[in-house]
Design a protein around this motif. Structure first.
Motif, PDB file in Angstrom:
ATOM      1  N   THR A   1      22.582   9.949  25.440  1.00 33.11           N
ATOM      2  CA  THR A   1      22.427  10.712  24.892  1.00 33.11           C
ATOM      3  C   THR A   1      22.911  12.520  24.418  1.00 33.11           C
ATOM      4  N   VAL A   2      22.883  13.348  23.549  1.00 33.22           N
ATOM      5  CA  VAL A   2      23.671  14.654  23.670  1.00 33.22           C
ATOM      6  C   VAL A   2      22.807  16.061  23.358  1.00 33.22           C
ATOM      7  N   HIS A   3      22.796  16.766  24.680  1.00 29.32           N
ATOM      8  CA  HIS A   3      22.349  17.930  24.328  1.00 29.32           C
ATOM      9  C   HIS A   3      23.053  19.522  24.550  1.00 29.32           C
ATOM     10  N   THR A   4      23.381  20.139  23.553  1.00 32.99           N
ATOM     11  CA  THR A   4      24.566  21.056  24.017  1.00 32.99           C
ATOM     12  C   THR A   4      23.060  22.456  24.146  1.00 32.99           C
ATOM     13  N   GLU A   5      24.045  22.891  24.705  1.00 36.94           N
ATOM     14  CA  GLU A   5      23.764  25.416  24.936  1.00 36.94           C
ATOM     15  C   GLU A   5      24.514  25.846  24.989  1.00 36.94           C
ATOM     16  N   TYR A   6      24.570  26.938  24.591  1.00 36.47           N
ATOM     17  CA  TYR A   6      24.896  28.252  24.616  1.00 36.47           C
ATOM     18  C   TYR A   6      25.599  28.632  25.552  1.00 36.47           C
ATOM     19  N   SER A   7      24.946  28.376  26.675  1.00 39.09           N
ATOM     20  CA  SER A   7      25.068  29.163  28.006  1.00 39.09           C
ATOM     21  C   SER A   7      25.836  27.586  29.215  1.00 39.09           C
ATOM     22  N   PRO A   8      27.239  27.681  29.450  1.00 37.49           N
ATOM     23  CA  PRO A   8      27.586  26.992  30.401  1.00 37.49           C
ATOM     24  C   PRO A   8      27.004  27.366  32.053  1.00 37.49           C
ATOM     25  N   ARG A   9      26.290  28.520  32.472  1.00 39.47           N
ATOM     26  CA  ARG A   9      25.316  28.378  33.995  1.00 39.47           C
ATOM     27  C   ARG A   9      24.465  27.814  33.605  1.00 39.47           C
ATOM     28  N   LEU A  10      23.659  27.630  32.169  1.00 44.58           N
ATOM     29  CA  LEU A  10      22.175  26.747  31.843  1.00 44.58           C
ATOM     30  C   LEU A  10      22.727  25.907  32.417  1.00 44.58           C
ATOM     31  N   LEU A  11      23.678  25.246  31.571  1.00 42.72           N
ATOM     32  CA  LEU A  11      24.209  23.696  31.537  1.00 42.72           C
ATOM     33  C   LEU A  11      24.402  23.481  32.690  1.00 42.72           C
ATOM     34  N   LEU A  12      24.772  23.881  33.932  1.00 44.49           N
ATOM     35  CA  LEU A  12      24.911  23.601  35.050  1.00 44.49           C
ATOM     36  C   LEU A  12      23.375  23.431  35.654  1.00 44.49           C
ATOM     37  N   ASP A  13      22.830  24.678  35.254  1.00 47.89           N
ATOM     38  CA  ASP A  13      21.130  24.531  36.015  1.00 47.89           C
ATOM     39  C   ASP A  13      20.343  22.995  35.367  1.00 47.89           C
ATOM     40  N   LEU A  14      20.432  22.877  34.502  1.00 52.50           N
ATOM     41  CA  LEU A  14      20.093  21.485  34.019  1.00 52.50           C
ATOM     42  C   LEU A  14      20.835  20.814  34.888  1.00 52.50           C
ATOM     43  N   LEU A  15      21.628  20.217  35.246  1.00 51.47           N
ATOM     44  CA  LEU A  15      22.699  19.470  35.687  1.00 51.47           C
ATOM     45  C   LEU A  15      21.718  19.208  37.507  1.00 51.47           C
ATOM     46  N   ALA A  16      21.418  20.631  38.035  1.00 56.41           N
ATOM     47  CA  ALA A  16      20.868  20.856  39.172  1.00 56.41           C
ATOM     48  C   ALA A  16      19.845  20.237  39.177  1.00 56.41           C
ATOM     49  N   SER A  17      18.814  20.406  38.506  1.00 61.12           N
ATOM     50  CA  SER A  17      17.749  20.484  38.246  1.00 61.12           C
ATOM     51  C   SER A  17      17.502  19.305  37.195  1.00 61.12           C
ATOM     52  N   ARG A  18      18.220  18.204  37.025  1.00 60.42           N
ATOM     53  CA  ARG A  18      18.099  16.281  36.862  1.00 60.42           C
ATOM     54  C   ARG A  18      18.139  16.318  35.266  1.00 60.42           C
TER      55      ARG A  18
ATOM     56  N   LEU B   1      20.260  16.809  33.317  1.00 56.06           N
ATOM     57  CA  LEU B   1      21.670  16.208  32.557  1.00 56.06           C
ATOM     58  C   LEU B   1      22.538  15.611  33.531  1.00 56.06           C
ATOM     59  N   ASP B   2      22.686  14.291  33.018  1.00 54.54           N
ATOM     60  CA  ASP B   2      23.759  14.079  33.592  1.00 54.54           C
ATOM     61  C   ASP B   2      25.462  14.010  34.099  1.00 54.54           C
ATOM     62  N   ALA B   3      25.684  14.650  32.917  1.00 54.43           N
ATOM     63  CA  ALA B   3      27.224  15.611  33.251  1.00 54.43           C
ATOM     64  C   ALA B   3      26.922  16.331  32.368  1.00 54.43           C
ATOM     65  N   ALA B   4      28.730  17.092  32.317  1.00 53.40           N
ATOM     66  CA  ALA B   4      28.442  18.330  31.261  1.00 53.40           C
ATOM     67  C   ALA B   4      29.820  18.392  30.867  1.00 53.40           C
ATOM     68  N   THR B   5      30.306  19.128  29.697  1.00 55.95           N
ATOM     69  CA  THR B   5      31.550  19.992  29.601  1.00 55.95           C
ATOM     70  C   THR B   5      30.598  21.469  29.863  1.00 55.95           C
ATOM     71  N   LEU B   6      31.569  21.526  30.932  1.00 58.62           N
ATOM     72  CA  LEU B   6      31.695  23.156  30.971  1.00 58.62           C
ATOM     73  C   LEU B   6      32.926  24.058  30.478  1.00 58.62           C
ATOM     74  N   VAL B   7      32.466  25.924  30.376  1.00 63.09           N
ATOM     75  CA  VAL B   7      34.069  26.191  30.465  1.00 63.09           C
ATOM     76  C   VAL B   7      33.390  27.800  31.370  1.00 63.09           C
ATOM     77  N   ASP B   8      34.195  28.600  31.637  1.00 65.35           N
ATOM     78  CA  ASP B   8      33.956  29.703  32.677  1.00 65.35           C
ATOM     79  C   ASP B   8      35.363  30.099  32.781  1.00 65.35           C
ATOM     80  N   TYR B   9      35.492  31.407  33.047  1.00 64.91           N
ATOM     81  CA  TYR B   9      36.384  32.101  33.443  1.00 64.91           C
ATOM     82  C   TYR B   9      37.264  32.519  34.188  1.00 64.91           C
TER      83      TYR B   9
END
Length: 316
Positions: free
Chosen positions: A120-137, A139-147
């Protein structure tokens, strides 16, 4: 009267049932009690939500406005309250998240083709939110960006792998005075209006403002949005320029140009829960993402040409 979630559920039940009598049965109250509750809810909203007629009950235009937002609120709350799946690591469905990029699209197409893997696919604008969703179980995996200089913080429960570091380019109208240049000096854009997407929680657009300050100006930013279609429309019309990922596609009325000296960079990463169902596929996920990124570069002449000029000097 103070509105509560149960009141939103009531008006949604009424809309779904199409009649007060059927809705009363669905929510387990008498019809007079439901009618009285609806009147109180309408009083709290300050307008009539439903129109009663021979064919039942239908939302008024204002009621449709309220219902659309009520359903969105309830969906979000239900998602938050659902918590982690009891059969999380035994599930045969992997939850993939990410910010919309060609790398995410390419990764997903490869995962969909793997036998025995459902996603299943879940998109978000914020990489930090995606990381939080991973940490809170969630999401199982995600592509992220940072600088560079604003890297995402390490999270013990989350594995992370760098896929690529690439420059940030600029999107401009094909009628822009600098559109025919091979690359554009950031300082030469000081007189332009900019459209810049809002903060993403990991250093954007702060890094853009810092680069502009170092180039000797503060960008004039009358437009802020995340919708790519609208950004492209503004740029194509000559109303603004916009920083963009190097893998952004050009198109009618739009050109993508590198910034001279490469003052801005971003990193593409793949992340996964260390105790999740995709942990054993971490190498495969990274390989898929890298393949997708290389594929996107090959399809973007402006990026391929920039790479050819660098002679392998881009940071790893």
């Amino acid at each position: 009267m103070q509105l509560e979630l149960r009141h939103l559920r009531v008006i949604c039940a009424i809309a779904d049932a199409g009649s007060l009598s059927k809705a009363a049965i669905a929510v387990g109250v008498s019809q007079p009690a439901l009618t009285a509750q609806l009147q109180r809810v309408e009083g709290a909203f300050g307008g009539q939500l439903f129109r009663r007629g021979r064919l039942g009950i239908t939302p008024t235009p204002f009621g449709q406005f309220v219902l659309t937002r009520a359903r969105s609120i309830l969906l979000t709350v239900d998602e938050l309250l659902s918590g982690v799946r009891a059969d999380d690591d035994q599930s045969d469905v992997a939850r993939i998240g990410g910010y919309v990029t060609p790398m995410l699209s390419g990764l997903l197409s490869r995962l969909f083709a793997v036998p025995g893997v459902s996603i299943t696919v879940h998109t978000e604008y914020s990489p930090r939110l995606l990381l939080d969703l991973l940490a809170s179980r969630r999401l199982d995996a995600a592509t992220l960006v940072d600088y560079p200089g604003n890297e995402l913080p390490p999270v013990p429960s989350v594995g992370m792998r760098l896929v690529a570091t690439e420059p940030v380019f600029v999107l401009m109208s094909s009628g822009h005075p600098l559109a025919d240049e091979q690359e554009v000096r950031l300082a030469d854009l000081a007189g332009d209006d900019w459209v810049i997407s809002p903060p993403d929680g990991v250093g954007w657009p702060e890094c853009v403002y810092s680069a502009c300050q170092e180039a000797g100006f503060t960008p004039r930013v009358p437009h802020s949005m995340t919708e790519q279609t609208m950004i492209r429309q503004l740029v194509a019309g000559g109303h603004a320029v916009s920083p963009c990922q190097a893998t952004v596609q050009d198109g009618p009325g739009i050109v993508v140009r590198p910034l001279a000296g490469n003052p801005l960079w971003l990193r593409h990463l793949v992340a996964w829960r260390r105790d999740g169902p995709l942990a054993r596929r971490a190498e495969e996920l990274t390989a898929f993402a890298a393949q997708a990124h290389r594929e996107a570069i090959a399809e973007r002449p402006h990026y391929a040409a920039w790479l050819a000029r660098q002679h392998g000097t881009a940071p790893a």
